[in-house]
Scaffold this active site. Structure first.
Site, PDB file in Angstrom:
ATOM      1  N   ASN A 130       0.920  -1.156   0.122  1.00 35.30           N
ATOM      2  CA  ASN A 130       0.033   0.156   0.094  1.00 35.30           C
ATOM      3  C   ASN A 130       0.804   1.373  -0.258  1.00 35.30           C
ATOM      4  O   ASN A 130       1.235   1.915   1.576  1.00 35.30           O
ATOM      5  CB  ASN A 130      -1.282   0.220   1.637  1.00 35.30           C
ATOM      6  CG  ASN A 130      -1.835  -1.129   0.740  1.00 35.30           C
ATOM      7  OD1 ASN A 130      -2.561  -0.846   0.337  1.00 35.30           O
ATOM      8  ND2 ASN A 130      -1.482  -2.051   2.177  1.00 35.30           N
ATOM      9  N   GLU A 131       1.393   1.497  -1.013  1.00 36.29           N
ATOM     10  CA  GLU A 131       2.409   3.060  -1.301  1.00 36.29           C
ATOM     11  C   GLU A 131       1.482   4.543  -1.204  1.00 36.29           C
ATOM     12  O   GLU A 131       0.099   4.388  -0.595  1.00 36.29           O
ATOM     13  CB  GLU A 131       2.535   2.654  -3.004  1.00 36.29           C
ATOM     14  CG  GLU A 131       3.506   2.114  -3.194  1.00 36.29           C
ATOM     15  CD  GLU A 131       4.514   1.541  -3.041  1.00 36.29           C
ATOM     16  OE1 GLU A 131       4.662   2.413  -1.833  1.00 36.29           O
ATOM     17  OE2 GLU A 131       5.755   0.953  -3.471  1.00 36.29           O
ATOM     18  N   PRO A 132       2.501   4.659  -0.612  1.00 37.62           N
ATOM     19  CA  PRO A 132       1.891   6.665  -0.210  1.00 37.62           C
ATOM     20  C   PRO A 132       0.214   7.085  -1.634  1.00 37.62           C
ATOM     21  O   PRO A 132       0.471   6.245  -2.671  1.00 37.62           O
ATOM     22  CB  PRO A 132       2.794   7.975  -0.482  1.00 37.62           C
ATOM     23  CG  PRO A 132       3.847   6.904  -0.352  1.00 37.62           C
ATOM     24  CD  PRO A 132       3.995   4.885  -0.863  1.00 37.62           C
ATOM     25  N   THR A 170       9.976   2.110  -3.649  1.00 35.80           N
ATOM     26  CA  THR A 170       9.959   0.530  -3.660  1.00 35.80           C
ATOM     27  C   THR A 170      10.740   0.231  -4.965  1.00 35.80           C
ATOM     28  O   THR A 170      11.170  -0.531  -4.195  1.00 35.80           O
ATOM     29  CB  THR A 170       8.672   0.546  -3.047  1.00 35.80           C
ATOM     30  OG1 THR A 170       8.106   0.971  -2.747  1.00 35.80           O
ATOM     31  CG2 THR A 170       8.214  -1.057  -3.571  1.00 35.80           C
TER      32      THR A 170
END
Ligand code: F6R
Length: 642
Positions: free
Chosen positions: A169-171, A188
């Site tokens: 769950n990226e920014p 990432t």
């Protein structure tokens, strides 16, 4: 804290709750921390067996939980811990990727856990990265249903990415997000180069459980180890919840624990500025000289004042009243710390020639049994071939100019960070020079890795020439741990330590410089320092070592905070220019770095900025105004670096 398992760790107290929005436990060593987490999982499994129920585990991959898995496998082997009643759900999987791809998380889980325990593989779940893209949404929907069917997750294990991601769950991920296909953040992907070898091969997308799916777990244990995680840990634990750092959503969970080692905890308020949290004694701390220096330099920076200009009022209004009652007044404290810092500044890092009458006024920090030896045998350890010039190029130049016998030991070949295109360029040049028949093209049959190492050796020699170091005193250790395994899988072997001991015994240095830059996200610096540390432990009874001074330098990834500076070497404008020329010799390293916050500066530029920044800070504190300053921290052996 819900379990006595973590009772010997530094944990959150009531006073800290104002700062720390997630309960935190801090262990000195990551392995001890991971072993405790493994025990918690084992306890859960046993409790469920006793209740005749299944234990549902949410699992993570990456480097952080590896030791937890190894410990669980050991418990299975040696203590009979069974996983027959365990169901697992992994957080994520790259997409697209086949289950047997060496970097697939399915393969990772088999290698590190599933193949070593008695779990029923049909009860292990990992999002399927091998389906056609059109089916990805369905796979995600079914994944959510399977978690519900299993009764929900009892314990979710998490790591944290440098972007603040949990799972993938990226920014920008929403709190209500569920399992889905997601685009990976650039940082990432850069961090994953270590596994995939080149950026082009790192998948751009992944399937990940959502924030909501994670938060539904009944218990969450999030782990982070190493200095490179300190910044994001600080923001996650103490910052406002924000989609920019998805890990901050964990602040809402009722039963979440963050398990850290000391390095990852380094930016928490209780560690950085504990006086803001409460009286030191209540936290088991005291006003040591180091703490005093930390507080005063912090106060000066906070108020924007030179140290000698800090007033009683400044101390009072910044939670430092305790100091005033101990020392009487601000001026006493100011003077004490001012003098300490002034004593760190020296243009003679190797000491002065004995004939010089001023030797008696040498900085106190430099006085040691070997201080009187001149010239000295000096051994500089550089993890990669460029770390030495990046972080201490100016000091290196001075040491060589002062006629010390300067040796440089390049610890690893550095071949992994030479891109294929750079190698091509060198081969092209080589072929043109040879102008041989097409069958000669490519020159001697060297492995690509070796050719890359040769490029870095040539660059290191060129840089050393610029710094006027005798080429006969360059030692390419090529420590085997580096070339034997890809990044993230490297382990120290006896050979690495023996090679280092051999060099130490050959040179018998009076001074050692080593890289203490442990924020390096690749872990090579940490391993190099650990090897040196273990080697030094083995020679520390030898007579030559008794007077040896050990210094740590930094600069590539992070600087020494001012309160940890024990020696500061000022550089003249000419030395700064020369250092820059030395750094330029490491041409293959341009544009390699992966920094956060959109920082596009190259290593060389960062090193330059950082030495200039340190000088500005010394100036602002009321010390001296130099062109640049390189800083060093005294390394006390026995203090573990892992
Ligand atoms: C892994 C995962 C990621 C990692 C994180 C930290 O399944 O979902 O969130 O936990 O990227 O990775 P390491 O532990 O390698 O630093």
């Amino acid at each position: 804290m819900s379990t006595p398992l973590y009772q010997d760790a530094l944990s959150s107290s009531l006073e800290m709750s104002k700062w720390e929005r997630i309960p935190v436990v801090i262990f000195e060593q990551p392995k001890v921390a991971a072993a405790r987490v493994a025990q918690e999982i084992a306890q859960l499994i046993r409790d469920r067996v006793a209740e005749g129920r299944d234990a549902v585990l949410g699992l993570a991959t990456g480097s952080t939980p590896i030791f937890v898995y190894h410990e669980l496998a050991r418990m299975h082997r040696e203590e009979g811990l069974s996983f027959r009643n365990v169901i697992t759900f992994n957080l994520d999987e790259y997409f697209p990727i086949g289950p047997d791809h060496p970097q697939s998380y399915r393969r990772f889980m088999r290698e590190h856990l599933f193949d070593h325990i008695d779990i029923d593989l049909s009860r292990t779940h990992i999002p399927d990265g091998s389906v056609p893209r059109a089916e990805a949404a369905k796979v995600c929907e079914v994944y959510e249903q399977e978690i519900v069917r299993a009764g929900g997750i009892d314990l979710q294990l998490l790591g944290i990415g440098r972007t603040g991601h949990i799972g993938f769950n990226e920014p920008g991920s929403a709190r209500r997000s569920t399992t889905r296909l997601i685009h990976l953040d650039r940082v990432t992907r850069l961090d994953a180069i270590k596994d995939f070898q080149s950026e082009d091969l790192v998948p751009r997308t992944a399937l990940t459980m959502g924030v909501k799916s994670i938060l539904q777990a009944r218990r969450i244990v999030i782990m982070a180890f190493g200095e490179h995680k300190a910044r994001i840990v600080g923001r996650t634990v103490e910052g406002e919840p924000t989609p920019d750092i998805p890990a901050t959503y964990l602040q809402d969970h009722e039963n979440c624990l963050m398990v850290l080692d000391e390095a990852a905890a380094g930016q928490l308020t209780r560690i950085q500025t504990p006086w803001l949290v409460g009286p030191l004694a209540e936290m088991g701390l005291s006003w040591s000289e180091a703490m005093l220096r930390r507080a005063v330099t912090w106060l000066a920076q906070k108020t924007g004042k030179a140290i000698l200009k800090l007033t009683d009022e400044d101390y009072n209004s910044h939670s430092l009243q305790e100091l005033l009652s101990e020392y009487g007044n601000a001026y006493e404290i100011n003077l004490r710390i001012f003098r300490q810092l002034q004593n760190t500044i020296t243009g003679w890092p190797g000491g002065k020639p004995p004939s010089d009458s001023q030797i008696v006024s040498q900085p106190r920090t430099l006085l040691s049994p070997s201080a009187a030896v001149y010239p000295k045998r000096i051994l500089i350890f550089s993890p990669h071939p460029d770390d030495n010039v990046l972080s201490m190029g100016g000091t290196l130049l001075r040491l060589a100019e002062h006629q010390h016998q300067v040796h440089i030991a390049y610890q690893v070949s550095g071949s992994a960070s030479v891109k294929a295109e750079v190698l091509e360029r060198y081969l092209d040049f080589h072929q043109q020079m040879k102008a041989g028949s097409p069958s000669d093209r490519g020159g001697p049959v060297l492995q690509k890795k070796e050719m890359k190492a040769a490029i870095r050796r040539a660059e290191a020699r060129a840089a050393a020439r610029v710094c006027r170091v005798d080429p006969a005193r360059l030692h390419f250790l090529d420590l085997p741990f580096y070339d034997r395994a890809p990044e993230g899988h490297r382990k120290i072997a006896t050979e690495d330590i023996d090679l280092t001991i051999r060099l130490l015994e050959e040179i018998q240095p009076h001074q050692i410089y080593a890289a203490g830059d442990l924020a390096d996200p690749h872990g090579t610096h940490r391993l190099c320092l650990e090897i040196l540390s273990q080697a030094l432990q083995k020679v520390n009874d030898q007579p030559w070592f008794t007077g040896c001074e050990n210094w740590l330098y930094r600069g590539t990834w992070a600087d020494w905070p001012i309160h940890e500076v024990d020696m500061a070497v000022p550089l003249s404008p000419a030395e700064v220019a020369c250092k820059r020329r030395a750094i330029f010799q490491h041409e293959s390293q341009k544009n390699q770095a992966a920094f956060l916050d959109g920082d596009q500066r190259e290593f060389g530029q960062r090193a330059d900025d950082s030495a200039r920044g340190t000088s500005r800070l010394f100036d602002a504190l009321g010390l001296s105004d130099y062109e640049a300053i390189e800083t060093f921290h005294r390394w006390t052996l026995g203090h573990s670096v892992q």
